[in-house]
Design an enzyme around this catalytic site. Structure first.
Site, PDB file in Angstrom:
ATOM      1  N   GLU A   1      49.944  36.824  46.068  1.00 38.08           N
ATOM      2  CA  GLU A   1      49.644  36.055  44.854  1.00 38.08           C
ATOM      3  C   GLU A   1      49.986  34.581  45.051  1.00 38.08           C
ATOM      4  O   GLU A   1      49.319  33.699  44.524  1.00 38.08           O
ATOM      5  CB  GLU A   1      50.430  36.610  43.649  1.00 38.08           C
TER       6      GLU A   1
ATOM      7  N   THR B   1      42.879  30.772  39.221  1.00 37.41           N
ATOM      8  CA  THR B   1      44.162  30.976  38.541  1.00 37.41           C
ATOM      9  C   THR B   1      45.040  29.726  38.661  1.00 37.41           C
ATOM     10  O   THR B   1      45.688  29.314  37.689  1.00 37.41           O
ATOM     11  CB  THR B   1      44.881  32.208  39.125  1.00 37.41           C
TER      12      THR B   1
HETATM   13  N1  HSE Z   1      49.797  35.862  34.513  1.00 38.36           N
HETATM   14  C1  HSE Z   1      48.822  35.286  35.404  1.00 38.36           C
HETATM   15  C2  HSE Z   1      48.207  34.095  34.710  1.00 38.36           C
HETATM   16  C3  HSE Z   1      47.784  36.295  35.727  1.00 38.36           C
HETATM   17  O1  HSE Z   1      47.789  34.249  33.566  1.00 38.36           O
HETATM   18  O2  HSE Z   1      48.150  33.015  35.297  1.00 38.36           O
HETATM   19  C4  HSE Z   1      46.704  35.807  36.651  1.00 38.36           C
HETATM   20  O3  HSE Z   1      45.786  36.858  36.839  1.00 38.36           O
END
Ligand code: HSE
Length: 327
Positions: A146, A198
């Site tokens: 991630e 993201t």
């Molecule tokens: N919690 C993360 C965000 C998830 O919202 O940035 C990304 O899939």
């Protein structure tokens, strides 16, 4: 069988147990679940990625992509590679892995594509290693993927991909994950065909939160978790409210407000942005409503002229699973 092309047992450096290859499925996931930014997520039964992993006598991680997404093959730049390198750091008797990745979850869709890859890779490795690592360890390794994808370690896609079901990530330092019991829920997802990275969707967030908003948000998170545990659909529905993240991010998603309003009018319990978007998800009590909700989503995107993909599915209770093992 699947692996004969890449895997030759006769050159394996390892004797006995640590040999072979395994093919696994890793599910898409919905992170945040509206109010629980970075702390809630659930896995869904469709789509899934398919990963085949074998132990290699070459140092590092060799990545073979068998899809059209053109993802990096250099281990350090690849989410699976980064996760597996972290795991290799704690398995000194193994030199490396060969990974064949067949993705069905589009990168940048908001339904945990990078997490499916990273979680799937370390889950597969753990199967080859006779399950020596705990699920928490796997989350810890996979979060390195991630970091490659979004610049930040977060576990709200990784944890449900590994544990299945609805997961609460109470903390990632140290890792503290709670699987939350939930009733049967039907999930409709629409993925407008635009890409929201993201990293960008995190960059635009405000760094400070008003106390009055925080109070609403933690009330909703607690209400949502209680609603899941007590199978209280009305409580789930009224807790699916986000006063902090959604107002900022929803401007990146064409049609968001209309989809949300019309899906709720059509009977959905509620929903919102899936992860960092652009996908939008809705929860429904039954399959018939989930399918009506899909039609509502289709109507909105057909009307505004944005291409889209939909998935009508349910919560996946199992997480990653082995589909073929040649150990
Ligand atoms: N919690 C993360 C965000 C998830 O919202 O940035 C990304 O899939």
């Amino acid at each position: 069988m699947l692996l004969k092309k890449y895997y030759d047992a006769s050159v394996s450096p390892l004797m006995g147990e640590l040999e072979g290859a395994v093919t696994i499925m890793s599910p898409a996931t919905v992170a945040n679940v509206v109010c629980g930014f970075d702390v809630l997520g659930f896995a869904i039964n469709n789509p899934n990625d398919e990963l085949t992993l074998s132990i290699s006598n070459k140092v590092g991680v060799e990545i073979i992509n068998e899809d059209d997404f053109n993802l990096p093959t250099k281990a350090e730049d690849n989410v699976c590679g980064a996760a597996l390198l972290a795991l290799l750091g704690e398995t000194p008797e193994i030199k490396g892995f060969t990974l064949i990745s067949k993705k069905h979850i589009k990168p940048g869709s908001g339904i945990g594509s990078s997490a499916a890859s990273a979680a799937g890779a370390v889950f597969a490795a753990n199967e080859l290693l006779n399950k020596r690592f705990t699920k928490q360890d796997l989350v810890r390794f996979a979060m390195n993927g991630e970091k490659v994808a979004s610049g930040v370690k977060h576990a709200d896609n990784i944890a449900p991909a590994i544990y299945g079901g609805v997961t609460l990530i109470r903390s990632i330092h140290p890792i503290d994950i709670i699987k939350v019991n939930a009733p049967e829920l039907h999930v409709t997802v629409v993925h407008p065909q635009i890409e929201v990275r993201t990293a960008d969707a995190r960059q635009i967030l405000k760094q400070n939160v008003l106390l009055k908003d925080a109070i609403k948000q933690w009330g909703n998170i607690a209400g949502l978790v209680a609603g899941f545990i007590h199978h209280d659909y009305d409580l789930i529905g009224r807790s699916l409210e986000d006063v902090i993240i959604e107002p900022v991010r929803s401007i990146l998603i064409p049609g968001f407000d209309e989809v949300k309003t019309k899906c709720k009018e059509a009977g959905a319990l509620g929903g919102g942005i899936s992860g960092s978007g652009p996908s939008i998800f809705m929860l429904s009590r039954n399959a018939a409503t989930a399918s009506i909700v899909e039609n509502v989503m289709k109507e909105v995107y057909n009307k505004i002229g944005v291409d889209f993909q939909t998935h009508v599915t349910t919560i996946n209770q199992e997480g990653c699973k082995v589909v073929n093992s040649e150990k």
